[in-house]
Scaffold this active site. Structure first.
Site, PDB file in Angstrom:
ATOM      1  N   SER A 665       1.768   3.179  -7.072  1.00 63.18           N
ATOM      2  CA  SER A 665       0.771   4.209  -6.788  1.00 63.18           C
ATOM      3  C   SER A 665      -0.633   3.646  -6.946  1.00 63.18           C
ATOM      4  CB  SER A 665       0.974   5.422  -7.693  1.00 63.18           C
ATOM      5  OG  SER A 665       1.094   5.045  -9.032  1.00 63.18           O
ATOM      6  N   ASN A 668      -1.327   1.697  -3.774  1.00 61.83           N
ATOM      7  CA  ASN A 668      -1.213   2.276  -2.444  1.00 61.83           C
ATOM      8  C   ASN A 668      -1.621   3.733  -2.301  1.00 61.83           C
ATOM      9  OD1 ASN A 668       0.068  -0.087  -1.177  1.00 61.83           O
ATOM     10  ND2 ASN A 668       1.716   0.393  -2.610  1.00 61.83           N
ATOM     11  N   TYR A 669      -1.741   4.443  -3.408  1.00 64.72           N
ATOM     12  CA  TYR A 669      -1.970   5.876  -3.275  1.00 64.72           C
ATOM     13  C   TYR A 669      -3.219   6.411  -3.946  1.00 64.72           C
ATOM     14  CZ  TYR A 669       2.604   6.339  -1.195  1.00 64.72           C
ATOM     15  OH  TYR A 669       3.664   6.230  -0.353  1.00 64.72           O
ATOM     16  N   LEU A 670      -3.718   5.681  -4.926  1.00 66.00           N
ATOM     17  CA  LEU A 670      -4.830   6.220  -5.684  1.00 66.00           C
ATOM     18  C   LEU A 670      -6.144   5.671  -5.174  1.00 66.00           C
ATOM     19  CD1 LEU A 670      -3.152   5.912  -9.165  1.00 66.00           C
ATOM     20  CD2 LEU A 670      -3.275   7.894  -7.669  1.00 66.00           C
TER      21      LEU A 670
END
Length: 728
Positions: A665, A668-670
């Site tokens: 995460s 790639n997501y935060l």
DNA sequence: CTTAGCACTTAGCACGACCAGA
DNA sequence: TCTGGTCGTGCTAAGTGCTAAG
């Protein structure tokens, strides 16, 4: 600039002016006849619906529905409310070596008509946004500076430059091509392979393939039937006629000598002297310097993977039907090179030729080849620290932020759609709800020849259980399925009654193996989403929900008085909340129990020390020792206490992290700007949050985000935007 | 339309470098 | 200095989603 003020440093995505206030009617929710009262439900004429028959016993309702359903099915072909699968054609043959068409547009792309237009735009913009990087501000001699800067590892602040929005990914690209796997070295003759107890000297090819298996005999892969069958089949293909006639039964093969040989080899490697290791490292670094970097638009940038994957046995994850198949050796003849026409074209190894050299600046890859197991194309691309990757990353988060502006609308929209009279719309609405609420992946269809895993749209009836009540909670949906990488997703989720009723409806008269959303797939869903917001797709919800969760959690969990250790624990907890949401798992580290035990032991010891120090301190105070002495003891005690706290924090962190992977995460997501801002705000050293690689990847964010950066301003505060300028 | 092909992001794991404590 | 463990990094599989072809 109103709402978009906090977004205005965001060139990647076009047209932010489209985003206005929350309640602005940006899209037409095509909810027909919205009913005001909960139960005053719209009655579809033919189709069943859910709420208004509340009074009927479930069974009766079910029957009723079933009947209707039958009728419905009888005339199915006449309407468009047909399960998508029904339209699907049977699975295509497995195409191994498809000849790909080479008609490309790359030849013509040098001259774009729009060029002038963009030039114009650039000029206009640049007076405003032209960066005042110290480097550039001083000398107009950009070119010179640039060279120097890269040599010294200085930063190319591409994020301060104007972004072009034609599809062009680069104008100049030069690189040295990939590094090939080292050629096969034959085993020493002392390393024997036996078949059925008989010593056998294998031909080179057969031996090479055998070594792939031999390396793995300790791995549980080799206990799987599919793995062994696939391996045997491919191995036999690599054998000579004679070998093939002899070796027919894998269980009669003895690879142990080979295996032992590799174990020994690796031990030798470990036991090498410092000097030897250093030498190898230097050679490696030299290769990296030569092949690991490319020249792109006036800058040197790192390449991500410049080594061609060596041959070996395919290791799929989960129950992959192709596990154990031979991944063959890649030659220059398999490789397509992509670079500028006017660059120094990379040289293939002596005696070899590239499959093709092309000059396609619409794509970002430097080289590609087709892998033989799944027939997929593999690429050599740039490192995440590169402009090309960074810009894309940035844009991803900007899209997610843009979603924040219409998320309320979108939620209202799909909630309304739960009541739609059209089955496909209801399914779409429920699926979208899952994607939003649970951060599920989209769930594209997959071929049979891959592991059986699913995402939202590809959920099957067998993947959910419906409970009117579970553990005291009403309307609980239990999800249990294998997602990406065959990672299990298990979740018990209380849902709205409407959702629940819809699910009952979707499940009705279906087998476990039937699609839950039979009138929905990712294309349909994404088509719908793109109508709600430009650039919106299913995966944006994951990014959005991950990032906003981090921001909220950080807000909630941070106390300005925290020590550094506590700060980091808080951050990790926030990070963990996201990892849990996204179901990012890892296998429990082999050493977990042991190291946990060690930690506990340490804590015990430390506790004792604290106690002792406490006593010492008290005694000193009572005993009327000198002030200096007492103070000294006090300091010692405090230090010990701090150490204890740190250990305990560590313990909590470790336990909570046992099966959860934070890295995915984080990477790639935060939105990295959230983390950067948090660090700046609370004076937490960034290195505690991001390691070197991560800092390189997020350089743009580190440079860009100030302590006041927000991913999304909290509700109803969107007016006072001017102050949110995250300059610096 | 549907489907296949392509490009690119996201994912967990293995392994080796490195580091702290015995 | 050795050892055990952690962490960073590379590797490559497995997703998503767009677009061109059929």
């Amino acid at each position: 600039m109103g709402v978009s003020a906090s977004l205005d440093r965001a060139p990647p995505t076009p047209s932010y002016n489209a985003i206005v206030e929350d309640d602005e009617d940006e899209y037409k929710p095509e909810v027909k006849e919205e009913d005001e009262e909960e139960e005053q439900e719209y009655k579809p004429d033919v189709k069943e619906e859910d709420e208004s028959e509340e009074e009927l016993p479930l069974a009766a309702r079910a029957q009723q529905k079933r009947k209707i359903k039958e009728e419905e099915e009888a005339e199915e072909d006449s309407d468009d409310d047909v399960p998508l699968t029904a339209r699907k054609k049977p699975k295509k043959e497995v195409k191994q070596e498809k000849k790909s068409k080479k008609r490309r547009k790359e030849e013509s792309e040098e001259e774009y008509d729009e060029e002038d237009y963009y030039e114009e735009k650039k000029k206009k913009k640049s007076s405003v946004s032209k960066s005042r990087t110290k480097v550039e501000a001083v000398t107009p001699e950009k070119k010179k500076k640039v060279k120097k800067e890269d040599e010294e590892g200085e930063v190319w602040k591409w994020w301060e430059e104007k972004k072009e929005n034609d599809g062009r990914k680069w104008t100049f690209l030069e690189h040295k091509g990939p590094i090939f796997a080292p050629p096969y070295e034959r085993l020493p003759s002392s390393v024997k392979f036996t078949y059925n107890g008989q010593e056998m000297k294998l031909s080179q090819d057969a031996e090479e393939i055998a070594t792939f298996y031999a390396r793995m005999i300790e791995h549980e892969y080799t206990t799987k039937e599919a793995f062994n069958t696939n391996f045997m089949k491919d191995w036999r293909k690599g054998m000579t006629e004679k070998e093939r006639s002899i070796i027919t039964d894998l269980s009669k093969c003895d690879f142990r000598k080979m295996h032992a040989y590799f174990v020994q080899k690796s031990e030798e490697r470990k036991a090498m002297s410092k000097e030897e290791k250093k030498k190898i490292k230097e050679e490696n670094d030299a290769l990296t310097t030569e092949y690991g970097v490319c020249k792109i638009d006036g800058h040197n940038e790192k390449i991500g993977n410049f080594r061609i994957e060596p041959p070996g046995l395919f290791r799929g994850r989960g129950e992959h039907p192709k596990m154990g198949k031979l991944k063959r050796r890649i030659q220059a003849e398999d490789i397509v090179i992509n670079c500028s026409k006017d660059s120094k074209i990379p040289q293939p190894p002596p005696g070899h030729k590239w499959k093709e050299v092309r000059h396609d600046n619409q794509v970002t890859w430097l080289a590609s080849w087709t892998e033989n197991v799944q027939g997929q194309i593999k690429y050599i691309m740039l490192n995440p620290s590169s402009k090309l990757k960074g810009e894309k990353d940035w844009q991803k988060y900007e899209t997610a932020r843009k979603l924040a502006l219409s998320i309320d609308k979108i939620r209202q929209n799909y909630q309304a759609d739960w009541k739609s009279k059209e089955m496909r719309i209801r399914q779409r609405a429920v699926a979208l709800y899952f994607i939003d609420k649970l951060a599920l992946r989209a769930g594209n269809e997959k071929d049979e020849d891959q592991a059986d895993t699913v995402g939202c749209c590809s959920l099957r009836v067998e993947h959910i259980q419906l409970h009117e009540e579970k553990d005291g909670k009403p309307y609980v949906v239990v999800f249990d399925f294998l997602g990406k990488d065959s990672i299990r997703y298990y979740n018990e989720v209380p849902v709205e009654k409407r959702v629940f009723k819809n699910l009952q409806l979707f499940v009705e008269n279906k087998k476990g193996t039937d699609d839950l959303f039979d009138r929905l797939n990712t294309q349909v869903l994404n088509k719908h989403l793109s109508e709600l917001m430009e650039g919106l797709t299913a995966k944006v919800f994951r990014t959005y929900n991950a990032s906003i969760t981090l921001q909220q959690q950080l807000e909630e969990l941070t106390d300005p008085n925290y020590s550094e250790a506590e700060m980091i624990l808080a951050y990790n907890r926030a990070n963990r909340a996201v990892a849990v949401l996204c179901n990012h798992q890892r296998s429990v580290p082999k050493s977990h129990d042991k190291s946990m035990g060690n930690l506990k032991e340490k804590i015990q010891t430390k506790k004792k020390q604290v106690k002792e120090a406490e006593r010492g301190y008290k005694d000193a105070k009572k005993g009327g020792e000198s002030k200096v002495m007492v103070d000294k003891k006090k300091t010692a005690l405090d230090r010990l206490k701090a150490q204890l706290l740190k250990l305990e924090v560590q313990e909590t962190d470790k336990e909570e992290n046992k099966t959860i992977a934070l890295g995915t995460s984080k990477l790639n997501y935060l939105d990295p700007r959230i983390s950067v801002a948090w660090c700046k705000k609370y004076n937490v050293p960034l290195e505690k949050i991001y390691n070197k690689t991560q800092r390189a990847k997020f350089r743009w964010a580190i440079d860009m985000a100030g302590p006041d950066y927000v991913f999304v301003a909290s509700k109803k505060k969107k007016k006072k935007e001017e102050s949110d300028d995250d300059e610096d």
